[in-house]
Design a protein around this motif. Structure first.
Motif, PDB file in Angstrom:
ATOM      1  N   THR A 202       0.968  -0.847  -0.138  1.00 36.22           N
ATOM      2  CA  THR A 202      -0.098  -0.204  -0.229  1.00 36.22           C
ATOM      3  C   THR A 202       1.140   1.693   0.342  1.00 36.22           C
ATOM      4  N   ASP A 203       0.576   2.369  -0.351  1.00 38.42           N
ATOM      5  CA  ASP A 203       1.187   2.887  -0.427  1.00 38.42           C
ATOM      6  C   ASP A 203       0.470   4.029   0.222  1.00 38.42           C
ATOM      7  N   PHE A 204      -1.158   3.789   1.485  1.00 38.81           N
ATOM      8  CA  PHE A 204      -1.457   4.593   1.979  1.00 38.81           C
ATOM      9  C   PHE A 204      -0.326   4.472   3.541  1.00 38.81           C
ATOM     10  N   PRO A 205      -0.649   5.664   4.476  1.00 32.42           N
ATOM     11  CA  PRO A 205       0.118   5.104   5.854  1.00 32.42           C
ATOM     12  C   PRO A 205      -1.299   4.141   7.074  1.00 32.42           C
ATOM     13  N   SER A 206      -0.386   3.999   8.090  1.00 33.29           N
ATOM     14  CA  SER A 206      -1.610   3.811   9.347  1.00 33.29           C
ATOM     15  C   SER A 206      -2.759   4.532   9.336  1.00 33.29           C
ATOM     16  N   GLN A 207      -3.551   3.561   9.860  1.00 34.94           N
ATOM     17  CA  GLN A 207      -4.521   4.955  10.516  1.00 34.94           C
ATOM     18  C   GLN A 207      -5.596   5.625   9.179  1.00 34.94           C
ATOM     19  N   THR A 208      -5.025   4.583   7.713  1.00 34.64           N
ATOM     20  CA  THR A 208      -5.898   5.671   6.743  1.00 34.64           C
ATOM     21  C   THR A 208      -7.422   4.325   6.510  1.00 34.64           C
ATOM     22  N   ASP A 209      -8.075   4.618   6.261  1.00 39.51           N
ATOM     23  CA  ASP A 209      -9.570   3.919   6.613  1.00 39.51           C
ATOM     24  C   ASP A 209      -9.692   4.215   4.575  1.00 39.51           C
ATOM     25  N   PRO A 210     -10.500   2.188   4.725  1.00 33.43           N
ATOM     26  CA  PRO A 210     -10.639   2.012   3.083  1.00 33.43           C
ATOM     27  C   PRO A 210     -11.723   2.974   2.017  1.00 33.43           C
ATOM     28  N   ASP A 211     -11.368   4.351   2.112  1.00 31.35           N
ATOM     29  CA  ASP A 211     -12.704   5.095   1.083  1.00 31.35           C
ATOM     30  C   ASP A 211     -12.744   5.066   0.273  1.00 31.35           C
ATOM     31  N   LYS A 212     -13.583   5.588  -0.710  1.00 32.79           N
ATOM     32  CA  LYS A 212     -14.083   5.319  -1.831  1.00 32.79           C
ATOM     33  C   LYS A 212     -12.677   5.496  -2.493  1.00 32.79           C
ATOM     34  N   PRO A 213     -12.390   7.167  -2.722  1.00 29.29           N
ATOM     35  CA  PRO A 213     -11.281   7.259  -3.417  1.00 29.29           C
ATOM     36  C   PRO A 213      -9.654   6.634  -3.602  1.00 29.29           C
ATOM     37  N   ASN A 214      -9.695   6.032  -2.616  1.00 30.00           N
ATOM     38  CA  ASN A 214      -8.626   5.080  -1.947  1.00 30.00           C
ATOM     39  C   ASN A 214      -8.261   4.305  -2.846  1.00 30.00           C
ATOM     40  N   PHE A 215      -9.260   3.208  -3.196  1.00 32.56           N
ATOM     41  CA  PHE A 215      -9.598   2.092  -4.624  1.00 32.56           C
ATOM     42  C   PHE A 215      -9.141   2.751  -5.550  1.00 32.56           C
ATOM     43  N   ILE A 216      -9.706   4.044  -6.086  1.00 40.54           N
ATOM     44  CA  ILE A 216      -9.707   4.480  -7.115  1.00 40.54           C
ATOM     45  C   ILE A 216      -7.612   4.339  -7.706  1.00 40.54           C
ATOM     46  N   LYS A 217      -7.423   5.474  -6.558  1.00 44.06           N
ATOM     47  CA  LYS A 217      -5.806   6.273  -6.273  1.00 44.06           C
ATOM     48  C   LYS A 217      -5.310   4.410  -6.220  1.00 44.06           C
ATOM     49  N   ARG A 218      -4.965   3.265  -5.867  1.00 41.40           N
ATOM     50  CA  ARG A 218      -4.209   2.300  -5.564  1.00 41.40           C
ATOM     51  C   ARG A 218      -4.144   1.590  -7.112  1.00 41.40           C
ATOM     52  N   ASN A 219      -5.389   2.025  -8.110  1.00 40.86           N
ATOM     53  CA  ASN A 219      -5.665   1.046  -9.051  1.00 40.86           C
ATOM     54  C   ASN A 219      -4.569   1.449  -9.801  1.00 40.86           C
ATOM     55  N   ARG A 220      -3.672   2.418 -10.085  1.00 38.80           N
ATOM     56  CA  ARG A 220      -2.704   2.893 -10.981  1.00 38.80           C
ATOM     57  C   ARG A 220      -0.817   1.800 -10.338  1.00 38.80           C
ATOM     58  N   ILE A 221      -0.733   1.075  -8.544  1.00 43.19           N
ATOM     59  CA  ILE A 221      -0.199   0.548  -8.387  1.00 43.19           C
ATOM     60  C   ILE A 221      -0.554  -1.218  -8.917  1.00 43.19           C
ATOM     61  N   VAL A 222      -1.700  -0.885  -9.189  1.00 41.72           N
ATOM     62  CA  VAL A 222      -2.271  -2.465  -9.361  1.00 41.72           C
ATOM     63  C   VAL A 222      -1.142  -2.608 -11.276  1.00 41.72           C
ATOM     64  N   ALA A 223      -1.852  -1.793 -11.656  1.00 42.68           N
ATOM     65  CA  ALA A 223      -1.342  -1.326 -13.409  1.00 42.68           C
ATOM     66  C   ALA A 223      -0.315  -1.368 -13.532  1.00 42.68           C
ATOM     67  N   GLY A 224       0.515  -0.642 -12.527  1.00 39.86           N
ATOM     68  CA  GLY A 224       1.790  -0.086 -12.814  1.00 39.86           C
ATOM     69  C   GLY A 224       2.483  -1.134 -12.635  1.00 39.86           C
ATOM     70  N   LEU A 225       2.821  -2.335 -11.832  1.00 47.00           N
ATOM     71  CA  LEU A 225       4.055  -3.185 -11.439  1.00 47.00           C
ATOM     72  C   LEU A 225       3.648  -4.106 -12.383  1.00 47.00           C
ATOM     73  N   ALA A 226       2.366  -4.488 -12.977  1.00 44.04           N
ATOM     74  CA  ALA A 226       2.733  -5.646 -13.520  1.00 44.04           C
ATOM     75  C   ALA A 226       3.089  -5.594 -15.323  1.00 44.04           C
ATOM     76  N   ASP A 227       3.455  -6.415 -16.173  1.00 43.59           N
ATOM     77  CA  ASP A 227       3.768  -5.921 -17.090  1.00 43.59           C
ATOM     78  C   ASP A 227       2.024  -6.268 -18.075  1.00 43.59           C
ATOM     79  N   ALA A 228       1.105  -6.819 -17.670  1.00 48.84           N
ATOM     80  CA  ALA A 228       0.437  -6.854 -18.353  1.00 48.84           C
ATOM     81  C   ALA A 228      -1.300  -6.848 -17.036  1.00 48.84           C
TER      82      ALA A 228
END
Length: 371
Positions: A202-228
């Motif tokens: 995660t790129d979120f520090p501790s005490q960060t709740d799973p708020d809706k905008p966070n899911f959209i933000k984390r998607n760039r890591i899901v896409a960026g880590l992989a070949d496809a």
């Protein structure tokens, strides 16, 4: 090193400073400590900063919060990855909005030779779950070192993680909250299991709740880590399509399984194909071929020894060479590696079995007979 980390973590905790602007500051001043040490008047002159953000950088509580986070990660054996670290995932580093710093707990290789992100709807159908299972089973058969990335969400995500673990593949979940919690709680056991075969990121520090905008933000890591990125099932709107769009914008490959035009959770997949944003696949073999991954087994020294058994038959030699090097293989794995129809291969295996060269174990697993 600890002081250096405090400044690096602090850089991610400045209000109004995102990853792109943080990277710009690093390019300007060299490292995180230099940014905090710079005079406010100098910071104000940096493009995109101004007086308000310069004041945020100089706030004393920023580094205080960073010290608290450092204490948390040290107590919980969490590893921070900073953009300039040698170990930082190279695929992710290439993305313009890559996280300047993220946190990882686990043992997965984030620079693995093969990395695939698998995403899809939270409302997966039996069809989608079956496709996920078949895809991962197929990948595991020929790429035992492939890393599977997803988001630990309901539906396709958790199906991908569980099937990766079932096949003893490393799997990493990218979270939309801090590592002091697991969301959804129902997936805690799977998350814990992943720590010994993959991990949580995660790129979120501790005490960060799973708020809706966070899911959209984390998607760039899901896409960026992989070949496809592979989209299994998706409605005509949703997080999976966002991830696919991000991967497409990075110049990464996107693939999807087609579905019937009337199925609501195939609409997004069919749309990606129609828009030429995703390649159409129907199996793991399609994906491997599209990625042009070379899965030809290394068999030079083994082939010589195998020829001692059956020098007059090249097909026999190749089968024995593979079984010698891999110890045991499912008939489908053999067929794929040898590029041979299963029906033809089955006849040859039967001949070798009758001659006491190979033996079949439960589940159509073949191995050499050791004499």
């Amino acid at each position: 090193m600890t002081d250096k980390l405090i400044y690096q973590i602090g850089l991610t905790m400045i209000n109004g400073i995102g990853d792109i602007l943080a990277r710009h500051l690093l390019e300007m001043f060299g490292d995180a400590e230099a940014i905090f040490s710079e005079k406010k008047q100098t910071l104000e002159k940096v493009s995109g900063i101004g007086s308000i953000l310069a004041a945020e950088i100089k706030r004393a509580n920023v580094l205080q919060r960073a010290e608290q986070e450092l204490d948390f990660i040290e107590k919980n054996n969490i590893v921070p990855y900073f953009l300039t670290d040698k170990e930082y995932p190279e695929r992710l580093r290439q993305c313009p909005d890559a996280p300047v710093l993220f946190y990882f707990k686990g043992n997965g290789d984030l620079n693995a030779k093969y990395i695939i992100s698998i995403v899809g709807t939270r409302h997966s159908t039996g069809y989608g779950q079956e496709l996920t299972e078949q895809l991962i089973d197929g990948l595991a058969a020929v790429l035992p070192d492939v890393l599977i990335v997803s988001g630990l969400a309901y539906g396709i995500d958790i199906c991908a993680h569980k099937n990766a673990l079932k096949n003893q593949l490393s799997t990493v979940a990218v979270l939309a909250h801090g590592l002091d919690r697991i969301y959804p709680p129902l997936h805690r056991n799977t998350a814990v299991e992943m720590l010994s075969n993959g991990g949580l990121l995660t790129d979120f520090p501790s005490q960060t709740d799973p708020d809706k905008p966070n899911f959209i933000k984390r998607n760039r890591i899901v896409a960026g880590l992989a070949d496809a990125t592979v989209v299994i099932e998706s409605a005509d709107k949703g997080g999976s399509l966002i991830t696919a769009d991000i991967a497409f914008s990075y110049g990464r490959d996107v693939y999807t399984f087609p579905g019937r035009i009337a199925d609501p959770y195939s609409k997004g997949c069919n749309q990606l194909i129609k828009q030429n944003k995703a390649g159409l696949i129907t199996s793991a073999n399609d994906l491997i071929s599209a990625m042009r991954w070379d899965i030809t087994p290394q068999k030079a020294p083994m082939a010589v020894q195998a020829e001692l058994f059956f020098p007059e038959n090249e097909k026999h030699t190749n089968i024995q060479s593979l079984l010698y090097s891999e110890k045991e293989l499912h008939i489908n794995q053999l067929a794929l590696l040898l590029d041979m129809p299963v029906q033809e291969l089955s006849g040859i295996l039967f001949e070798l079995e009758m001659n006491g060269i190979v033996k079949v174990m439960p589940g159509n697993i073949y191995t050499l007979v050791h004499k």
